[in-house]
Design a protein around this motif. Structure first.
Motif, PDB file in Angstrom:
ATOM      1  N   PHE A  81       0.870  -1.183   0.000  1.00  0.00           N
ATOM      2  CA  PHE A  81       0.000   0.000   0.000  1.00  0.00           C
ATOM      3  C   PHE A  81       0.906   1.231   0.000  1.00  0.00           C
ATOM      4  N   SER A  82       0.572   2.226  -0.808  1.00  0.00           N
ATOM      5  CA  SER A  82       1.304   3.490  -0.780  1.00  0.00           C
ATOM      6  C   SER A  82       0.334   4.609  -0.462  1.00  0.00           C
ATOM      7  N   PHE A  83       0.751   5.526   0.399  1.00  0.00           N
ATOM      8  CA  PHE A  83      -0.118   6.609   0.841  1.00  0.00           C
ATOM      9  C   PHE A  83       0.244   7.905   0.118  1.00  0.00           C
ATOM     10  N   GLY A  84      -0.797   8.626  -0.287  1.00  0.00           N
ATOM     11  CA  GLY A  84      -0.605   9.952  -0.864  1.00  0.00           C
ATOM     12  C   GLY A  84      -0.339   9.973  -2.340  1.00  0.00           C
ATOM     13  N   ARG A  85       0.246   8.904  -2.892  1.00  0.00           N
ATOM     14  CA  ARG A  85       0.526   8.855  -4.319  1.00  0.00           C
ATOM     15  C   ARG A  85       0.751   7.407  -4.722  1.00  0.00           C
ATOM     16  N   PRO A  86       0.457   7.061  -6.003  1.00  0.00           N
ATOM     17  CA  PRO A  86       0.772   5.718  -6.472  1.00  0.00           C
ATOM     18  C   PRO A  86       2.276   5.574  -6.648  1.00  0.00           C
ATOM     19  N   VAL A  87       2.795   4.405  -6.353  1.00  0.00           N
ATOM     20  CA  VAL A  87       4.227   4.149  -6.448  1.00  0.00           C
ATOM     21  C   VAL A  87       4.443   2.941  -7.354  1.00  0.00           C
ATOM     22  N   ALA A  88       5.330   3.085  -8.327  1.00  0.00           N
ATOM     23  CA  ALA A  88       5.638   1.999  -9.265  1.00  0.00           C
ATOM     24  C   ALA A  88       7.068   1.550  -9.049  1.00  0.00           C
ATOM     25  N   ILE A  89       7.274   0.629  -8.138  1.00  0.00           N
ATOM     26  CA  ILE A  89       8.613   0.117  -7.830  1.00  0.00           C
ATOM     27  C   ILE A  89       8.537  -1.407  -7.776  1.00  0.00           C
ATOM     28  N   HIS A  90       9.468  -2.066  -8.456  1.00  0.00           N
ATOM     29  CA  HIS A  90       9.422  -3.521  -8.494  1.00  0.00           C
ATOM     30  C   HIS A  90      10.534  -4.182  -7.692  1.00  0.00           C
ATOM     31  N   SER A  91      11.614  -3.449  -7.409  1.00  0.00           N
ATOM     32  CA  SER A  91      12.733  -4.042  -6.675  1.00  0.00           C
ATOM     33  C   SER A  91      12.593  -3.743  -5.185  1.00  0.00           C
ATOM     34  N   PRO A  92      12.325  -4.745  -4.354  1.00  0.00           N
ATOM     35  CA  PRO A  92      12.164  -4.499  -2.923  1.00  0.00           C
ATOM     36  C   PRO A  92      13.488  -4.114  -2.280  1.00  0.00           C
ATOM     37  N   SER A  93      13.423  -3.347  -1.199  1.00  0.00           N
ATOM     38  CA  SER A  93      14.619  -2.961  -0.450  1.00  0.00           C
ATOM     39  C   SER A  93      14.240  -2.763   1.004  1.00  0.00           C
TER      40      SER A  93
END
Length: 322
Positions: A81-93
């Motif tokens: 879940f991302s708050f405030g804006r959509p986030v497009a990230i595929h590499s976890p860290s």
């Protein structure tokens, strides 16, 4: 973070779309653990795109998380879940990273495009809108109260399910099914992650946990592990073939809400700075205007303010509204 496991002979597993119109209340909390929340009318499906997200989901009363109350959230295809804006990230860290205001039941590179199958769906509910959902909200609230040894009654809940999703590029038959639930009463906020052992088949070195801002974050011990999917089987054994695991995070705290701390005179405190102490410093008055502000005041050396030292502000305004 608290893990709950218990045996249950009924394998609820994955729910198909054919059950979307089934409007039946089924208890989901059993002896200290919680199962997948069942589908009910009104489920919304996340578009089947790579590294995508849902439409904006509004939170009417706000979701206290970090230093702010958040009023919108998105369900990301990659397990967060991302708050405030959509986030497009595929590499976890590991948390903390550059992506704050994130809650991650299983952040990994997930692919639901094309013929890969799998789907992601969610539903938000405010108390008082539907008696069936109110009962589900009560079940989750009781579970949180018991697991956290507190008294909690949620007023808003978002449930998202990542259903039989594959790892990118989708050339393996292994799938994962897991669920993330966000619950708040406008003052306290919780995240509940739900897994079933035989429904988590791949790892992806996933990130599991949350990151609000500053020092408010937590990584599950299995984050980044090649066996991250074993989170679903904690405490499992061959004699318990149907095992449910919950991870519970209390994502709001006194520090995150910036509560006022009252300090008595026998402790350390700071009184008003006397006008005589500032006699040599120029004084400026704000215009007598509703909702107004001062002229800009420039900060010569900069003022680092934010979750990273790279954010340094060079100007500040004083507002009439405090």
């Amino acid at each position: 973070v608290i893990h709950m496991q218990a045996k249950d002979e009924r394998k609820m597993g994955v729910f198909s779309r054919s059950f979307i119109l089934l409007f039946v209340y089924v208890p989901v909390c059993f002896a200290g653990f919680i199962q997948f929340l069942q589908e009910t009318p009104g489920q919304v499906f996340v578009p089947e795109v790579d590294d995508g997200a849902s439409a904006e989901i509004q939170i009417p009363a706000g979701f206290p998380f970090g230093l702010l109350s958040q009023y919108s959230v998105y369900v990301g295809t990659n397990g967060y879940f991302s708050f405030g804006r959509p986030v497009a990230i595929h590499s976890p860290s590991l948390f903390p990273n550059t992506f704050n205001y994130l809650v991650a039941p299983f952040w990994a590179d997930i692919d639901i495009t094309g013929d890969n199958g799998g789907e992601i769906y969610y539903q938000a509910h405010s108390r008082g809108n539907n008696s069936i959902f109110d009962e589900l909200l009560d079940e989750v609230s009781v579970f949180i109260s018991n697991s956290q040894q507190t008294v909690f009654s949620g007023s808003w809940m978002l449930v998202a399910t990542w259903d039989q999703v594959k790892a990118y590029p989708g050339d393996s038959m292994a799938t994962n099914t897991f669920q993330g639930t966000l619950v708040t009463n406008g003052e306290e906020s919780y995240a509940v992650f739900t897994y079933q052992c035989d429904l988590m088949e791949w790892s992806g070195r996933a990130t599991i946990g949350y990151y609000a801002d500053g020092d408010l974050y937590e990584n599950h011990p299995l984050t980044g592990s090649p066996n991250a999917n074993e989170i679903a089987c904690l405490g499992n054994s061959s004699s318990q073939p149907s095992q449910w695991t919950n991870v519970v995070y209390h994502v709001s705290s006194n520090a995150s809400r910036n509560d006022v701390q009252n300090i008595s005179d026998d402790g350390l405190y700071l009184s008003f700075i006397a006008a005589s102490d500032l006699s040599a410093v120029p004084k400026f008055y704000l215009p007598r205007a509703s909702g107004g502000h001062s002229e800009p005041t420039y900060i010569q050396v900069g003022f680092p303010f934010g979750n990273t030292t790279s954010v340094v502000h060079s100007v500040v305004y004083v507002g009439t509204n405090g």
